[in-house]
Design a protein around this motif. Structure first.
Motif, PDB file in Angstrom:
ATOM      1  N   UNK A 190      81.029  23.717  59.984  1.00 52.31           N
ATOM      2  CA  UNK A 190      82.272  23.020  60.303  1.00 52.31           C
ATOM      3  C   UNK A 190      82.062  22.072  61.470  1.00 52.31           C
ATOM      4  N   UNK A 191      82.581  20.840  61.337  1.00 49.54           N
ATOM      5  CA  UNK A 191      82.510  19.861  62.410  1.00 49.54           C
ATOM      6  C   UNK A 191      83.737  19.933  63.324  1.00 49.54           C
ATOM      7  N   UNK A 192      84.674  20.849  63.038  1.00 49.41           N
ATOM      8  CA  UNK A 192      85.855  21.001  63.883  1.00 49.41           C
ATOM      9  C   UNK A 192      85.451  21.590  65.237  1.00 49.41           C
ATOM     10  N   UNK A 193      86.095  21.215  66.314  1.00 51.04           N
ATOM     11  CA  UNK A 193      87.274  20.345  66.400  1.00 51.04           C
ATOM     12  C   UNK A 193      86.947  18.870  66.617  1.00 51.04           C
ATOM     13  N   UNK A 194      85.671  18.493  66.700  1.00 52.79           N
ATOM     14  CA  UNK A 194      85.341  17.081  66.895  1.00 52.79           C
ATOM     15  C   UNK A 194      85.808  16.266  65.695  1.00 52.79           C
ATOM     16  N   UNK A 195      85.563  16.787  64.500  1.00 53.96           N
ATOM     17  CA  UNK A 195      86.040  16.168  63.264  1.00 53.96           C
ATOM     18  C   UNK A 195      86.663  17.248  62.394  1.00 53.96           C
ATOM     19  N   UNK A 196      87.717  16.882  61.694  1.00 56.31           N
ATOM     20  CA  UNK A 196      88.316  17.813  60.751  1.00 56.31           C
ATOM     21  C   UNK A 196      87.549  17.706  59.439  1.00 56.31           C
ATOM     22  N   UNK A 197      86.341  18.221  59.472  1.00 56.72           N
ATOM     23  CA  UNK A 197      85.473  18.111  58.298  1.00 56.72           C
ATOM     24  C   UNK A 197      84.613  19.366  58.191  1.00 56.72           C
TER      25      UNK A 197
END
Length: 733
Positions: free
Chosen positions: A536-543
């Motif tokens: 998961x790239x969250x929280x930097x990206x929602x991806x």
């Protein structure tokens, strides 16, 4: 029941480790009393000898008469002549002498050309600067093994004299009294690191263990030679004894923290206790070492046998040291209870080794050949590891009893996985990483993988250089940023271990240690293996990125990357995607449209055949342009080393390294482009043997249906049907 017991044991150990760390959070203010390890004079030191034993009666008698000098002479006469038969000490008497031994490196030391395994130093006429020399590891005594070998083979007293003088210079530079006031960290580790190009203080946890071991082996070598005086031997033995008593104050915390430094401390205790066997405390030290080793085996290795550090180079060393220590300590304790754990440790090392012989270098440094991770004398005594002993000796019978690891039904703990066609040198092999970050020396390599086929390493993990080196042409990097690995980058964001919120507080920190079995998909059929994990790239990206790998009929792989997410690029807007593949330095790359053809020196080839997605392949070799990374804390930077100083330099893709002062330009193939999420990228990774034609590529087809995309994978006269959606992957059995 056995697996449940493993889980309960591992959970309990994790709780104990956390509790231990919290207990010692303020330990830095406590200094050991000097009287615990410092002896005011020679008499006090000699009174530490065992109070029993006929061989020491004359020493005791002299002490009782107040004849301290005579007691010392009698003891040293005994010490010079007594047998030193121990598996912990190098047996110099049994080591054949080579009258043609090359002493050039030792002669360089005598001429002032010093080294510490990282940097070099020309000793000035005024002598070694034990404080400011650029040799960070000078107080490890890294030069002693070179001098030991030169003296052993030549018997030239100049090498012996240099050994003795070097030890005495150190003792003068750092009197034992200074060990009474040291700084320790929250784990209880003695500190003293002062930068990459200044001597580390001798009580630093990484210095003391090596120094004690080297010093013990040097004394064992020179003790019988008249060129070293009785007084010099007594002074060196006293200092060795005092520093060892000092280490005993900290060794428990070092081992219980489950760091590789704890293994190093135990390794030092073996040769020291063997050399100082005439002293009363050594029996206690040996017994405690057995207890500590049991603690370490139970806590520093997952139930699957992998070292919790999850750095293959360091972990191999720790694995081998653990095996060697257990084997040597069998004289002091029954290790029947840990025998199954030792077997798992050996198995994990060999299971992750590529057919070309080396382990992929996940994490810092270059892992090297698998034989560096096992202790052959232990294997000789474990019938259940007959296959491992055969493998170490280059034999084919009996073969290992598995081709995938973890073996079917085995719990997943470390997150390392391997799949291979067979155990021949030409086998097809893939190793993947889908686990926790590891307790130290981490890289941004989650979901990364390596591929070896037909005797060639193709897709590799970019192992790091040395940590520091003062060579004028040094180009160093840990190569730890996520974008450098065989991973996916979304909108320029690569992997990160933790991330901060707008208020500066940590809002995400992925666990470094697994406290329960992993739940990655790891399934096997008669003609396939399937692996699935995600990041998961969250929280930097929602991806979120899910990687799926199918090993079809032991012949080729289907790789599928699924990236889903919304809210960071605007509804329906395209995001930039990068899918990177780092190749070994000797691989030649050519493109045929979207197809990548990688050729090894032996003529073997690896084909990357895109089947779904619109990314285009690009080639990068040795890019020196600074490249942004979010590793390790979710904060964008161009540095690949957090304390960026020359010769560390920011750089881009297209590099590999070994444990040297330089990186090697190596081809990286990065598929780049834009896509609206969710996006699925599907590719076949197909090995071709030398002489095999591109027309031999399997004809993979797919059909898009309401139920998902149905893939038809040719397998030995049949077809493997795979249905994929954004949510999952199913294989028709």
């Amino acid at each position: 029941m056995g697996e449940d017991c493993d889980l309960l044991m591992w959970t309990a150990i994790t709780v104990l480790v956390v509790a231990f760390t919290l207990c010692h959070a303020g330990i830095g203010s406590a200094d050991p009393p000097a009287e615990d390890f410092i002896f005011p004079d020679r008499e006090a030191f000699l009174r530490e000898l065992r109070p029993d034993g006929v061989e020491l009666a004359a020493v005791r008698g002299a002490l009782e008469r107040g004849e301290v000098e005579e007691a010392g002479e009698v003891f040293i006469a005994h010490f010079r002549g007594r047998p030193l038969d121990s598996p912990f000490l190098r047996d110099w008497e049994q080591l054949p002498r080579d009258l043609e031994y090359n002493t050039s490196r030792a002669d360089g030391l005598l001429a002032g050309d010093f080294f510490d395994g990282y940097s070099t130093y020309t000793v000035p006429e005024t002598g070694i600067d034990w404080d400011g020399a650029p040799l960070t590891c000078l107080t490890r005594f890294p030069v002693l093994p070179t001098l030991n070998n030169a003296f052993h083979h030549t018997r030239d007293p100049k090498y012996l004299r240099f050994i003795v003088d070097h030890v005495f210079e150190y003792m003068q530079a750092y009197p034992i009294e200074r060990f009474a006031d040291v700084e320790v960290d929250s784990r209880g580790f003695p500190q003293g690191w002062r930068g990459s190009f200044q001597v580390a203080l001798p009580w630093h946890w990484s210095m003391v263990s090596h120094r004690l071991s080297h010093m013990a082996n040097s004394i064992a070598l020179i003790r019988a030679h008249p060129q070293v005086s009785d007084d010099e031997l007594l002074q060196m033995l006293q200092r060795l004894y005092e520093e060892t008593r000092w280490l005993q104050i900290y060794i428990g915390g070092m081992v219980e923290s489950l760091h590789n430094g704890g293994m190093g401390a135990m390794n030092a205790m073996g040769p020291v206790a063997a050399l100082l066997v005439d002293f009363e405390k050594t029996e206690q030290w040996a017994a405690r070492n057995v207890e500590l080793l049991n603690t370490y085996i139970d806590g520093a290795f997952y139930p699957d046998g992998s070292c919790i550090e999850l750095t293959t180079a360091y972990s191999m060393s720790v694995a081998r040291s653990t095996q060697a220590s257990a084997h040597a300590m069998r004289e002091y304790a029954d290790f029947t209870s840990v025998r199954p754990r030792l077997a798992e440790i050996v198995t994990s090392v060999l299971a992750l080794s590529a057919p070309t012989g080396s382990l992929p270098s996940f994490g810092d440094h270059y892992a090297g050949h698998f034989t560096r991770g096992v202790h052959e004398p232990l294997l000789e005594e474990m019938e259940e590891l007959a296959w491992a002993l055969a493998m170490v000796r280059g034999q084919t019978e009996p073969p290992p009893p598995f081709t995938v690891w973890p073996v079917p039904g085995q719990q997943q703990w470390s997150g390392y996985y391997s799949m291979r066609s067979d155990w021949t040198p030409d086998a097809l092999f893939m190793m993947l990483d889908g686990g926790p970050w590891g307790t130290s020396h981490r890289h941004g390599d989650r979901l990364s993988f390596v591929v070896t086929a037909h005797g060639a390493d193709f897709i590799v993990d970019p192992s790091s250089t040395k940590y520091h080196d003062n060579s004028p042409d040094a180009f160093l990097s840990k190569l730890n940023a996520g974008f450098l690995h065989n991973t996916v980058t979304v909108d320029g964001v690569d992997q990160f271990e933790s991330a901060l919120g707008e208020d500066g507080e940590t809002v995400r920190k992925v666990p470094r240690l697994a406290t329960e079995p992993l739940q990655n998909t790891w399934e096997h059929g008669t003609r396939h293996s399937l692996w699935i994990s995600d990041f998961s790239f969250a929280p930097v990206l929602d991806a979120r990125w899910e990687r799926r790998v199918i090993f079809a009929d032991n012949s080729y792989w289907l790789l599928q990357d699924v990236i889903v997410g919304e809210g960071f690029a605007g509804a329906g807007e395209a995001v930039a995607l990068e899918q990177n593949f780092q190749f070994a330095r000797d691989i030649e790359i050519e493109f045929d449209g979207p197809i990548t053809i990688a050729t090894a020196p032996n003529g073997a080839r690896l084909v990357l055949l895109p089947l779904e997605g619109t990314l285009r392949p690009t080639l990068t070799i040795g890019d020196e342009t600074p490249h942004q990374t979010w590793w390790p804390d979710g904060v964008p930077r161009t540095e690949q080393w957090l304390y960026m100083k020359p010769p560390y330099r920011a750089h881009g893709r297209g590099w590999t390294a070994r444990f040297t002062h330089d990186m090697f330009p190596s081809p990286a193939v990065t598929h780049v482009g834009e896509a609206v999420l969710p996006k699925t990228l599907t590719m076949a990774i197909i090995p071709l043997a030398p002489g095999q034609d591109l027309s031999d590529l399997p004809e993979i087809t797919h059909t898009v249906t309401a139920a998902g995309t149905i893939w038809q994978l040719p397998v030995a006269g049949a077809t493997l049907e795979v249905t994929t959606t954004e949510e999952g992957c199913a294989i028709a059995q």
